[in-house]
Write a protein that holds these residues in place. Sequence first.
Motif, mmCIF file in Angstrom:
data_model
loop_
_atom_site.group_PDB
_atom_site.id
_atom_site.type_symbol
_atom_site.label_atom_id
_atom_site.label_comp_id
_atom_site.label_asym_id
_atom_site.label_seq_id
_atom_site.Cartn_x
_atom_site.Cartn_y
_atom_site.Cartn_z
ATOM 1 N N ALA A 39 2.855 -5.580 -1.774
ATOM 2 C CA ALA A 39 1.918 -6.646 -1.400
ATOM 3 C C ALA A 39 0.882 -6.869 -2.496
ATOM 4 O O ALA A 39 0.566 -8.007 -2.845
ATOM 5 C CB ALA A 39 1.235 -6.299 -0.076
ATOM 6 N N ALA A 40 0.371 -5.768 -3.059
ATOM 7 C CA ALA A 40 -0.622 -5.891 -4.137
ATOM 8 C C ALA A 40 -0.011 -6.560 -5.365
ATOM 9 O O ALA A 40 -0.639 -7.428 -5.985
ATOM 10 C CB ALA A 40 -1.175 -4.513 -4.500
ATOM 11 N N LEU A 41 1.192 -6.164 -5.728
ATOM 12 C CA LEU A 41 1.862 -6.778 -6.876
ATOM 13 C C LEU A 41 2.174 -8.247 -6.613
ATOM 14 O O LEU A 41 2.099 -9.078 -7.523
ATOM 15 C CB LEU A 41 3.137 -6.016 -7.218
ATOM 16 N N ALA A 42 2.524 -8.578 -5.373
ATOM 17 C CA ALA A 42 2.843 -9.961 -5.031
ATOM 18 C C ALA A 42 1.611 -10.857 -5.093
ATOM 19 O O ALA A 42 1.712 -12.024 -5.481
ATOM 20 C CB ALA A 42 3.483 -10.027 -3.650
ATOM 21 N N THR A 43 0.446 -10.324 -4.731
ATOM 22 C CA THR A 43 -0.769 -11.147 -4.812
ATOM 23 C C THR A 43 -1.103 -11.504 -6.256
ATOM 24 O O THR A 43 -1.703 -12.540 -6.512
ATOM 25 C CB THR A 43 -1.993 -10.444 -4.174
ATOM 26 N N ARG A 44 -0.703 -10.631 -7.185
ATOM 27 C CA ARG A 44 -0.926 -10.902 -8.615
ATOM 28 C C ARG A 44 0.212 -11.725 -9.212
ATOM 29 O O ARG A 44 0.146 -12.111 -10.373
ATOM 30 C CB ARG A 44 -1.053 -9.593 -9.387
ATOM 31 N N GLY A 45 1.284 -11.927 -8.462
ATOM 32 C CA GLY A 45 2.423 -12.677 -8.969
ATOM 33 C C GLY A 45 3.403 -11.836 -9.769
ATOM 34 O O GLY A 45 4.273 -12.377 -10.446
ATOM 35 N N ASP A 46 3.295 -10.511 -9.693
ATOM 36 C CA ASP A 46 4.167 -9.626 -10.472
ATOM 37 C C ASP A 46 5.524 -9.387 -9.822
ATOM 38 O O ASP A 46 6.441 -8.884 -10.478
ATOM 39 C CB ASP A 46 3.485 -8.266 -10.681
ATOM 40 N N ILE A 47 5.651 -9.704 -8.540
ATOM 41 C CA ILE A 47 6.908 -9.481 -7.830
ATOM 42 C C ILE A 47 7.036 -10.551 -6.753
ATOM 43 O O ILE A 47 6.038 -11.046 -6.223
ATOM 44 C CB ILE A 47 6.964 -8.056 -7.213
ATOM 45 N N ASN A 48 8.272 -10.942 -6.452
ATOM 46 C CA ASN A 48 8.527 -11.908 -5.396
ATOM 47 C C ASN A 48 8.454 -11.181 -4.054
ATOM 48 O O ASN A 48 9.273 -10.301 -3.785
ATOM 49 C CB ASN A 48 9.904 -12.541 -5.600
#
Length: 173
Positions: A46-55
């Motif tokens: 979830a944290a990575l997704a908020t930064r756009g690093d993962i779908n």
Amino acid sequence: MHWMQDGLALIQPYIAAYGSFAIFLIIYFEALGAPLPGESALVAVAALATRGDINLTHALIAAFCGAVLGDSTGYAIGHFGGRPLLLRYGSYVKLTPERLTKLEALFRARGMWIVMGARFVAILRQLNGLVAGAVAMPWPHFLIANTIGAAAWVLVWGVGPYVAVDWFKAILH
């Protein structure tokens, strides 16, 4: 709170590097019984997704598949080999044949609720499939409960933190 940050710091590089495949493996092996940080992995996603690093969608599908397949593998192991092991070595964990009979009756009466709820309790999540298979919970009931429990768990720990981050950002601004 430091333990959670340490756990996230440990997991994030693997998820960032290997993406959805890493989350699938972490959740699969955790559901199979390995002591891995499933919730922390979903929070990291979830944290990575908020930064756009993962779908986020791909990662959540991978987590869901890992959870269902891991518990199903555990069920198969428990179903084909668990009962004899429980009868032979259960006394070491105070599981007598009488208690095993009570556990089987409990799973017949409330097995679907146990499987769905156990997904949210750390040690029970790892043993869920193994125990359900060992006490001969019917496969269709297990599969339905496992699927519902996995979906709810992935949504709570994957989508929940993702939405909460945006919510907290809005409040802080």
